[in-house]
Design a protein around this motif. Structure first.
Motif, short mmCIF file in Angstrom:
data_model
loop_
_atom_site.label_atom_id
_atom_site.label_comp_id
_atom_site.label_asym_id
_atom_site.label_seq_id
_atom_site.Cartn_x
_atom_site.Cartn_y
_atom_site.Cartn_z
N ALA A 108 -2.29 -4.01 2.95
CA ALA A 108 -1.30 -2.95 3.34
C ALA A 108 -0.21 -2.78 2.00
CB ALA A 108 -0.69 -3.37 4.68
N ASP A 109 -0.16 -3.71 1.23
CA ASP A 109 0.60 -3.62 0.25
C ASP A 109 0.01 -2.72 -1.06
OD1 ASP A 109 -1.25 -5.56 -0.72
OD2 ASP A 109 0.13 -6.72 -2.03
N ASP A 110 -1.19 -2.58 -0.83
CA ASP A 110 -1.96 -1.61 -1.83
C ASP A 110 -2.30 -0.26 -1.28
OD1 ASP A 110 -3.42 -1.18 -4.21
OD2 ASP A 110 -5.02 -2.59 -3.98
N THR A 111 -3.30 0.53 -1.70
CA THR A 111 -3.59 1.84 -1.16
C THR A 111 -5.13 1.74 -0.81
OG1 THR A 111 -4.17 2.43 -3.20
CG2 THR A 111 -1.97 2.91 -2.63
N VAL A 112 -5.54 2.80 -0.12
CA VAL A 112 -7.04 3.01 -0.24
C VAL A 112 -7.82 3.17 -1.40
CG1 VAL A 112 -8.61 4.69 0.64
CG2 VAL A 112 -6.91 4.30 2.15
N MET A 113 -8.56 2.51 -1.76
CA MET A 113 -9.13 2.23 -3.12
C MET A 113 -10.48 2.69 -3.06
SD MET A 113 -6.76 0.95 -5.02
CE MET A 113 -7.62 -0.07 -6.30
N PRO A 114 -11.11 2.85 -4.18
CA PRO A 114 -12.54 3.50 -4.32
C PRO A 114 -13.48 2.88 -3.29
CG PRO A 114 -11.51 3.20 -6.62
CD PRO A 114 -10.67 2.59 -5.57
N GLN A 115 -13.41 1.30 -3.41
CA GLN A 115 -14.50 0.64 -2.66
C GLN A 115 -14.25 0.69 -0.92
OE1 GLN A 115 -14.42 -2.68 -5.42
NE2 GLN A 115 -16.25 -3.50 -4.27
N THR A 116 -12.85 1.08 -0.59
CA THR A 116 -12.33 1.45 0.72
C THR A 116 -13.06 2.48 1.04
OG1 THR A 116 -10.30 0.50 0.02
CG2 THR A 116 -10.31 1.45 2.12
N THR A 117 -13.02 3.67 0.34
CA THR A 117 -13.61 4.96 0.73
C THR A 117 -15.16 4.75 0.71
OG1 THR A 117 -11.98 6.02 -0.80
CG2 THR A 117 -13.71 7.53 -0.16
N GLU A 118 -15.91 4.27 -0.33
CA GLU A 118 -17.17 3.92 -0.15
C GLU A 118 -17.61 3.29 1.26
OE1 GLU A 118 -18.92 2.05 -3.95
OE2 GLU A 118 -19.79 0.63 -2.16
#
Ligand code: GDP
Length: 297
Positions: A97-107
């Motif tokens: 929650a202190d970061d963002t939706v990242m490439p591997q999140t989307t994957e």
């Protein structure tokens, strides 16, 4: 040849969900799995799980359990996916929650959507001052993933894998999601499942962690996975205790294979050991021929 026995009418009974944790690197997958494994959050069973066998089962309450695929680094999971093994019922998508939706999140999300896998979102690292779960909710909705608190269908839970905060609530939500699936399996037939991992263990020989999906596996059963056969010499659960038999949705370490099958290999209890050996040898021969062919090209 189809090695799997058909299910007689009325033979299906409910089984626990099999759950994977997915998400971007460093968002807390390992920490979450470790916390659940060690704490056994809700059941309060004495002596958490100390072994790392690639999968473990935890009780959510008296009659509900969840089986987690516990494959840090997720090589095993990737290997299984590549081999077409679909063992998971529900995915937990971990997002820091202190970061963002990242490439591997989307994957991970795209993989779950493609596999028609229900998702529960865990907004992790809520103990950090910079945590902003609403920003994540926004980013998800921009991807057409609408969370429940905003009128959508996806359950979310704010957690801290570090302190363990709200992990009990996360498991309850996963359990709820799984109940909607009405998962069932027939325990009264020869075991079928998937190999999670396998290796040569000094002193114990080849050890394979298998997730039984249906049927029951017992000591003495002839077995087959990939190009290896054998007979069950011993079974160990994730607590390192010897067990006599395992049923649907249960992970178990199997001793007795003549070699190490690969993660994602189909696992079968079979009629007889000669039959198992015969099929294993044919598969091995096929592999060799294919290997020769690829070498020539
Ligand atoms: P993975 O790569 O997704 O498996 O992430 P890890 O579980 O290895 O975590 C990455 C880093 O984040 C490690 O240093 C963890 O200690 C830390 N971390 C994980 N969960 C939390 C959390 O809830 N709060 C805080 N403050 N740190 C966390």
């Amino acid at each position: 040849i189809n090695l799997e026995e058909a299910d007689a009418e009325g033979s299906l009974i409910s089984r626990s969900p099999i759950v994977t944790v997915m998400g971007h690197v460093d968002h807390g997958k390992t920490s979450l799995l470790d916390f659940i494994r060690k704490a056994n959050v809700i059941s309060g069973e004495a002596g958490g799980i100390t072994q790392h066998i690639g999968a473990y089962e935890v009780k959510v309450d008296e009659d509900k359990s969840i089986t987690f695929l516990d494959t840090p680094g997720h090589e095993a999971f990737t290997a299984m996916r590549a081999r077409g093994a679909k063992v998971t019922d529900v995915a937990i998508i971990v997002i820091a929650a202190d970061d963002t939706v990242m490439p591997q999140t989307t994957e991970a999300i795209n993989h779950a959507l493609a596999a028609n896998l229900p998702m529960v979102f865990a907004f992790n690292k809520m103990d950090k001052p910079g945590a902003n779960p609403d920003k994540i909710r926004e980013q998800l909705s921009a991807m057409n993933i609408l969370v429940e608190e905003w009128g959508g269908k996806y359950q979310t839970q704010e957690i801290s894998a570090k302190s363990g905060m709200n992990i009990d609530k996360l498991l309850e939500k996963v359990s709820l999601e799984a109940e909607l699936l009405e998962l069932k399996a027939n325990p009264n037939k020869r075991a079928v499942g998937t190999v999670i991992e396998a290796q040569l263990d000094k002193g114990r020989g080849y050890v394979a962690t298998v997730l039984v999906e249906a049927g029951t596996l017992r000591i003495g059963d002839p077995i087959l996975a990939g190009s290896y056969s054998g007979r069950v010499k011993a079974l160990y659960n994730e607590r390192g205790a010897r067990v006599d038999e395992v049923g649907p949705s249960q992970p178990v370490q199997v001793l007795g294979f003549a070699g190490a099958p690969q993660a994602g290999d189909r696992f079968n209890g079979v009629e007889s050991e000669p039959e198992a050996r015969d099929i294993a040898n044919k598969r091995l021969q096929l592999q060799r021929e294919q290997g020769l062919r690829t070498q020539k090209h």
